[in-house]
Design a protein around this motif. Structure first.
Motif, PDB file in Angstrom:
ATOM      1  N   CYS A 132    -104.650  27.385 -28.093  1.00 26.06           N
ATOM      2  CA  CYS A 132    -103.691  26.366 -28.539  1.00 26.06           C
ATOM      3  C   CYS A 132    -103.428  26.495 -30.034  1.00 26.06           C
ATOM      4  O   CYS A 132    -102.292  26.339 -30.494  1.00 26.06           O
ATOM      5  CB  CYS A 132    -104.212  24.962 -28.238  1.00 26.06           C
ATOM      6  SG  CYS A 132    -104.173  24.526 -26.499  1.00 26.06           S
ATOM      7  N   HIS A 158     -98.506  30.860 -26.386  1.00 25.59           N
ATOM      8  CA  HIS A 158     -97.746  29.641 -26.106  1.00 25.59           C
ATOM      9  C   HIS A 158     -97.336  29.579 -24.630  1.00 25.59           C
ATOM     10  O   HIS A 158     -97.441  28.537 -23.977  1.00 25.59           O
ATOM     11  CB  HIS A 158     -96.509  29.558 -26.999  1.00 25.59           C
ATOM     12  CG  HIS A 158     -95.896  28.191 -27.049  1.00 25.59           C
ATOM     13  ND1 HIS A 158     -94.953  27.760 -26.145  1.00 25.59           N
ATOM     14  CD2 HIS A 158     -96.127  27.144 -27.876  1.00 25.59           C
ATOM     15  CE1 HIS A 158     -94.615  26.511 -26.440  1.00 25.59           C
ATOM     16  NE2 HIS A 158     -95.301  26.115 -27.474  1.00 25.59           N
ATOM     17  N   ALA A 184    -101.183  29.435 -30.748  1.00 23.94           N
ATOM     18  CA  ALA A 184     -99.814  29.171 -30.301  1.00 23.94           C
ATOM     19  C   ALA A 184     -99.168  28.029 -31.081  1.00 23.94           C
ATOM     20  O   ALA A 184     -97.968  27.823 -30.983  1.00 23.94           O
ATOM     21  CB  ALA A 184     -99.814  28.843 -28.822  1.00 23.94           C
ATOM     22  N   PHE A 200     -99.630  25.010 -30.263  1.00 22.32           N
ATOM     23  CA  PHE A 200     -99.111  24.400 -29.036  1.00 22.32           C
ATOM     24  C   PHE A 200     -99.211  22.888 -29.089  1.00 22.32           C
ATOM     25  O   PHE A 200    -100.279  22.333 -29.336  1.00 22.32           O
ATOM     26  CB  PHE A 200     -99.900  24.932 -27.840  1.00 22.32           C
ATOM     27  CG  PHE A 200     -99.460  24.377 -26.506  1.00 22.32           C
ATOM     28  CD1 PHE A 200     -98.196  24.676 -25.996  1.00 22.32           C
ATOM     29  CD2 PHE A 200    -100.300  23.563 -25.763  1.00 22.32           C
ATOM     30  CE1 PHE A 200     -97.790  24.177 -24.764  1.00 22.32           C
ATOM     31  CE2 PHE A 200     -99.895  23.063 -24.525  1.00 22.32           C
ATOM     32  CZ  PHE A 200     -98.647  23.372 -24.038  1.00 22.32           C
ATOM     33  N   CYS A 258    -100.330  28.650 -22.544  1.00 21.76           N
ATOM     34  CA  CYS A 258    -100.648  27.221 -22.659  1.00 21.76           C
ATOM     35  C   CYS A 258     -99.688  26.392 -21.800  1.00 21.76           C
ATOM     36  O   CYS A 258    -100.108  25.500 -21.064  1.00 21.76           O
ATOM     37  CB  CYS A 258    -100.562  26.772 -24.113  1.00 21.76           C
ATOM     38  SG  CYS A 258    -101.881  27.412 -25.166  1.00 21.76           S
ATOM     39  N   GLU A 259     -98.401  26.693 -21.914  1.00 18.29           N
ATOM     40  CA  GLU A 259     -97.425  25.914 -21.137  1.00 18.29           C
ATOM     41  C   GLU A 259     -97.674  26.044 -19.642  1.00 18.29           C
ATOM     42  O   GLU A 259     -97.740  25.043 -18.916  1.00 18.29           O
ATOM     43  CB  GLU A 259     -95.989  26.376 -21.457  1.00 18.29           C
ATOM     44  CG  GLU A 259     -94.961  25.714 -20.537  1.00 18.29           C
ATOM     45  CD  GLU A 259     -93.518  26.137 -20.811  1.00 18.29           C
ATOM     46  OE1 GLU A 259     -93.137  26.289 -21.985  1.00 18.29           O
ATOM     47  OE2 GLU A 259     -92.757  26.284 -19.826  1.00 18.29           O
ATOM     48  N   PRO A 272     -98.257  19.905 -26.454  1.00 18.05           N
ATOM     49  CA  PRO A 272     -97.793  19.729 -25.067  1.00 18.05           C
ATOM     50  C   PRO A 272     -96.832  18.568 -24.869  1.00 18.05           C
ATOM     51  O   PRO A 272     -96.351  18.351 -23.763  1.00 18.05           O
ATOM     52  CB  PRO A 272     -99.098  19.484 -24.300  1.00 18.05           C
ATOM     53  CG  PRO A 272    -100.015  18.883 -25.292  1.00 18.05           C
ATOM     54  CD  PRO A 272     -99.659  19.502 -26.622  1.00 18.05           C
ATOM     55  N   SER A 317     -90.241  29.379 -29.997  1.00 12.86           N
ATOM     56  CA  SER A 317     -91.147  30.503 -29.763  1.00 12.86           C
ATOM     57  C   SER A 317     -90.440  31.825 -30.044  1.00 12.86           C
ATOM     58  O   SER A 317     -90.963  32.691 -30.746  1.00 12.86           O
ATOM     59  CB  SER A 317     -91.633  30.496 -28.317  1.00 12.86           C
ATOM     60  OG  SER A 317     -93.025  30.292 -28.252  1.00 12.86           O
TER      61      SER A 317
END
Lengths: 247, 247
Positions: free
Chosen positions: A233, A164, A236, A238, A167-168, A240, A152
């Motif tokens: 998402c 990001h 980002a 993203f 999202c995390e 997971p 990131s």
DNA sequence: CGCAAACTTGATGGCCGTCAAGCAAAGTGG
DNA sequence: CCACTTTGCTTGACGGCCATCAAGTTTGCG
């Protein structure tokens, strides 16, 4: 300060036993052993260093309530936040095996933290292999999260970095039951985001505004509302997987 | 491809046993056990992915010669390098305990790599507690290095980032005897630096020039000469503690 | 030996930092 | 409980670090 396990009903400590299991729950005996750990519980004001007055850092800490973070400082005062921690997290398990930590810990909000002596954790993991395994898993997930942050910081722009992080934190909070639909607590200040994402508070402010204007998220009153999870998402990029959450 | 331990004399494998001990050397029996591990040794061309054709990734790898790196990709192709690895390193020990890696591995130069089956490593660490301890130490030092990179990426400018990377690689190479005074091999290309430091190759080039003009370092012919170690450390705000090297 | 990749340098542009100022919120102390 | 102070939020103006684009040179692999 409170001692012993009596006060635990007020905190999500059973949660920790469950979370440690990850996708494969721990045996009941192991869970009971975890719940029997001796604890020193403290509530610490916001924006304070978490200092190990209890012995000299021969304890690990467990976040029971509130948010904390790990950080490093450059000698000229620049600060980099390395990770955020929410209830159920064990931010410094590594201290069990590697002396002389390379980072500091502090509270982002008023937080309640339990300290567990290294000696008892070692006894526990010697006796219950599944617990030892779970501890190591926890450390390895921390390392994987570090890697996600490296990517990131190195290769995403401000907007993507914020997306990001949102999202995390959303998935991590959801995993411990602290979300409400797509709404979640978000007590971090703009300077905290800045120090986590390698930006300035001013630019965090502008970037948040742009995300708000596009109706992707809304950050007000210390809560974050995610209006469009899919798009967030996508922005980002993203994935997971690195969090190794169940399901 | 070679099998067994016969070829080991050609590689610094004893080094690995020594390095694993860190400040406190391993017992002789443990060292012998490490030297007895079954290996599959391969030499891989530069700029190739290290794919685990040997079984499906149920091996760990040991760098015997050359440089490798770990990386992540964004879906649009942006690349972030997470760490560099030199002879003696065990870049993916974590795969022993956490399946489904979150990063790729590739060679920076032509490299010779040994693959060791997870099963044998597990047997080894079950039988020799000091080895188990050393493996975990290795993983925790990797995590500490990740944290140092997070701080570099978030809070240092291009010049400081390059200086910090040079300091880190110098000490790591020195620890395995690959330096010559303040001179060291540096086979990385400018695009590698760029992807490690969150920059572009063009800007890496300009920044290297400025370091050269100031007679701090000289990077020529795949070797780096450090002319002024003290100043380089000062620019980088370098603190080697996180590497946990002996002495 | 030929082609691809890396290196180098210049010109230009944009993302984000810095500086500044006004306002709101939250913590502190009387 | 209110004055006071600190910290955070917001927005504008401006500047700089680094990205992008481009073109020529050099290196190095096949």
């Amino acid at each position: 300060m409170q001692r012993g396990t009596m006060a635990l009903s007020r905190y999500p400590f059973g949660l920790i036993a469950r979370r440690l299991g990850g996708a494969t729950p721990l045996p009941k005996a192991d869970e009971r052993a975890i719940l029997g750990l001796p604890l020193i519980i403290r509530t610490i004001e916001a924006s304070r260093d978490i200092v190990y007055e209890v012995g000299q850092s021969d304890h690990c800490c467990v976040i029971l309530d509130g948010w904390t973070y790990c950080y490093q400082l450059l000698t000229d005062g620049r600060r980099q936040i390395l990770s955020f921690h929410v209830p159920g997290d064990l931010p410094d398990l590594q201290s069990l095996h590697l002396p002389s930590p390379d980072f500091g810990m502090a509270t982002a909000t008023r937080a309640t933290v339990a300290f567990v002596p290294h000696a008892d954790l070692r006894k526990l993991s010697d006796r219950y292999p599944a617990v030892a395994q779970a501890f190591w898993r926890e450390i390895l997930v921390t390392a994987a999260t570090h890697r996600a942050w490296i990517t990131s910081l190195g290769r995403r722009d401000a907007r993507e970095k914020l997306a990001h992080l949102f999202c995390e934190m959303y998935l991590r909070l959801k995993a411990v039951g602290l979300t409400d639909g797509y709404s979640m607590p978000m007590p971090l200040r703009q300077p905290d985001f800045a120090d986590a994402l390698g930006l300035t508070p001013v630019h965090v402010n502008r970037t948040l505004r742009s995300l708000r204007v596009e109706r992707l998220v809304d950050l007000r009153g210390r809560r974050l509302m995610i209006h469009d999870w899919e798009t967030l998402c996508a922005i980002a990029d993203f994935n997971p997987k690195y969090l190794h959450l169940p399901e």
